[in-house]
Design a protein around this motif. Structure first.
Motif, PDB file in Angstrom:
ATOM      1  N   PHE A  46      -9.296  -3.210  -9.012  1.00  0.00           N
ATOM      2  CA  PHE A  46     -10.145  -1.949  -8.135  1.00  0.00           C
ATOM      3  C   PHE A  46      -9.988  -2.524  -6.802  1.00  0.00           C
ATOM      4  N   PRO A  47     -10.783  -3.590  -6.642  1.00  0.00           N
ATOM      5  CA  PRO A  47     -10.978  -4.217  -5.039  1.00  0.00           C
ATOM      6  C   PRO A  47      -9.677  -3.976  -4.116  1.00  0.00           C
ATOM      7  N   LEU A  48      -9.036  -4.983  -4.601  1.00  0.00           N
ATOM      8  CA  LEU A  48      -7.530  -4.703  -4.086  1.00  0.00           C
ATOM      9  C   LEU A  48      -7.299  -3.248  -3.802  1.00  0.00           C
ATOM     10  N   THR A  49      -7.312  -2.652  -4.971  1.00  0.00           N
ATOM     11  CA  THR A  49      -6.221  -1.499  -4.371  1.00  0.00           C
ATOM     12  C   THR A  49      -7.560   0.197  -2.930  1.00  0.00           C
ATOM     13  N   VAL A  50      -9.037  -0.843  -3.458  1.00  0.00           N
ATOM     14  CA  VAL A  50      -9.650   0.291  -2.383  1.00  0.00           C
ATOM     15  C   VAL A  50      -8.971  -0.788  -1.419  1.00  0.00           C
ATOM     16  N   ALA A  51      -8.966  -1.512  -1.085  1.00  0.00           N
ATOM     17  CA  ALA A  51      -8.565  -2.519   0.140  1.00  0.00           C
ATOM     18  C   ALA A  51      -7.462  -1.971   0.660  1.00  0.00           C
ATOM     19  N   PHE A  52      -6.331  -2.370  -0.030  1.00  0.00           N
ATOM     20  CA  PHE A  52      -5.823  -1.666   0.718  1.00  0.00           C
ATOM     21  C   PHE A  52      -5.493  -0.328   0.819  1.00  0.00           C
ATOM     22  N   GLY A  85       2.356  -1.177  10.633  1.00  0.00           N
ATOM     23  CA  GLY A  85       3.463  -0.652   9.730  1.00  0.00           C
ATOM     24  C   GLY A  85       4.032  -1.843   9.521  1.00  0.00           C
ATOM     25  N   LEU A  86       5.063  -3.061   9.718  1.00  0.00           N
ATOM     26  CA  LEU A  86       5.557  -3.796   8.710  1.00  0.00           C
ATOM     27  C   LEU A  86       4.471  -4.813   8.385  1.00  0.00           C
ATOM     28  N   GLY A  87       2.838  -4.872   8.617  1.00  0.00           N
ATOM     29  CA  GLY A  87       2.020  -5.340   7.747  1.00  0.00           C
ATOM     30  C   GLY A  87       1.553  -4.683   6.521  1.00  0.00           C
ATOM     31  N   GLN A  88       2.351  -3.679   6.272  1.00  0.00           N
ATOM     32  CA  GLN A  88       1.535  -2.123   4.781  1.00  0.00           C
ATOM     33  C   GLN A  88       3.040  -2.950   4.362  1.00  0.00           C
ATOM     34  N   PHE A  89       3.855  -3.226   4.928  1.00  0.00           N
ATOM     35  CA  PHE A  89       5.467  -4.044   3.969  1.00  0.00           C
ATOM     36  C   PHE A  89       4.211  -5.399   3.560  1.00  0.00           C
ATOM     37  N   LEU A  90       4.209  -6.211   4.142  1.00  0.00           N
ATOM     38  CA  LEU A  90       3.486  -7.453   3.604  1.00  0.00           C
ATOM     39  C   LEU A  90       2.543  -7.341   2.903  1.00  0.00           C
ATOM     40  N   THR A  91       1.444  -6.436   3.069  1.00  0.00           N
ATOM     41  CA  THR A  91       0.466  -6.611   1.683  1.00  0.00           C
ATOM     42  C   THR A  91       0.620  -6.003   0.986  1.00  0.00           C
ATOM     43  N   ILE A  95       0.013  -8.049  -2.693  1.00  0.00           N
ATOM     44  CA  ILE A  95      -0.852  -8.258  -3.481  1.00  0.00           C
ATOM     45  C   ILE A  95      -0.145  -7.984  -4.812  1.00  0.00           C
ATOM     46  N   ALA A  96       1.032  -7.732  -4.797  1.00  0.00           N
ATOM     47  CA  ALA A  96       2.189  -7.837  -6.429  1.00  0.00           C
ATOM     48  C   ALA A  96       2.093  -9.330  -6.231  1.00  0.00           C
ATOM     49  N   TRP A  97       1.883  -9.828  -5.175  1.00  0.00           N
ATOM     50  CA  TRP A  97       2.608 -11.544  -5.326  1.00  0.00           C
ATOM     51  C   TRP A  97       1.056 -12.239  -6.318  1.00  0.00           C
ATOM     52  N   PHE A  98      -0.315 -11.801  -5.175  1.00  0.00           N
ATOM     53  CA  PHE A  98      -1.563 -11.812  -6.119  1.00  0.00           C
ATOM     54  C   PHE A  98      -1.697 -11.562  -7.655  1.00  0.00           C
TER      55      PHE A  98
END
Length: 122
Positions: A46-52, A85-91, A95-98
């Motif tokens: 939940f926190p990561l979803t809200v942050a993203f 915009g590229l930061g969106q892909f990176l995050t 998040i998937a890796w974490f």
């Protein structure tokens, strides 16, 4: 062509695991162990979803209303908009890796213990 035949067994003497009853599912759902599993998942997801989502909305709002800022050149033809915009892909990948690491260390062992107990292996 579909058939109603059951799938072949995998060579073991016990062809199917124990099928839990509705009461057993309810009992497990109300257990403290299952509550801990839910809490471990929710406290991460939940926190990561809200942050993203917040990060994404900031990017969209900046793209719409902060043209001068987003058009600021960082170096060469790379501007702030492209970098964010590229930061969106990176995050997304981070998040998937974490989450994969979190699930492997915290969620999977608890879920496997519950599953094996429900199927009668424990």
């Amino acid at each position: 062509m579909a058939t109603d035949a059951p799938p072949p067994s995998k060579g073991g003497s016990d062809p199917t695991p124990h099928a839990p009853s509705t009461e057993e599912f309810i009992e497990v759902q109300e257990s403290a162990e299952f509550g801990e599993l839910r809490h471990a998942h929710r406290s991460f997801a939940f926190p990561l979803t809200v942050a993203f989502i917040a990060w994404y909305l900031v990017y969209v709002l900046l793209s719409n209303y902060a043209d001068d800022f987003m058009g600021t050149k960082l170096f060469g033809n790379i501007n702030v908009a492209l970098a964010l915009g590229l930061g969106q892909f990176l995050t997304t990948f981070l998040i998937a890796w974490f989450y994969s690491r979190h699930a492997a260390s915290k969620l999977d062992p608890k879920a496997e213990a519950i599953k094996s107990r429900m199927e009668g292996d424990a």
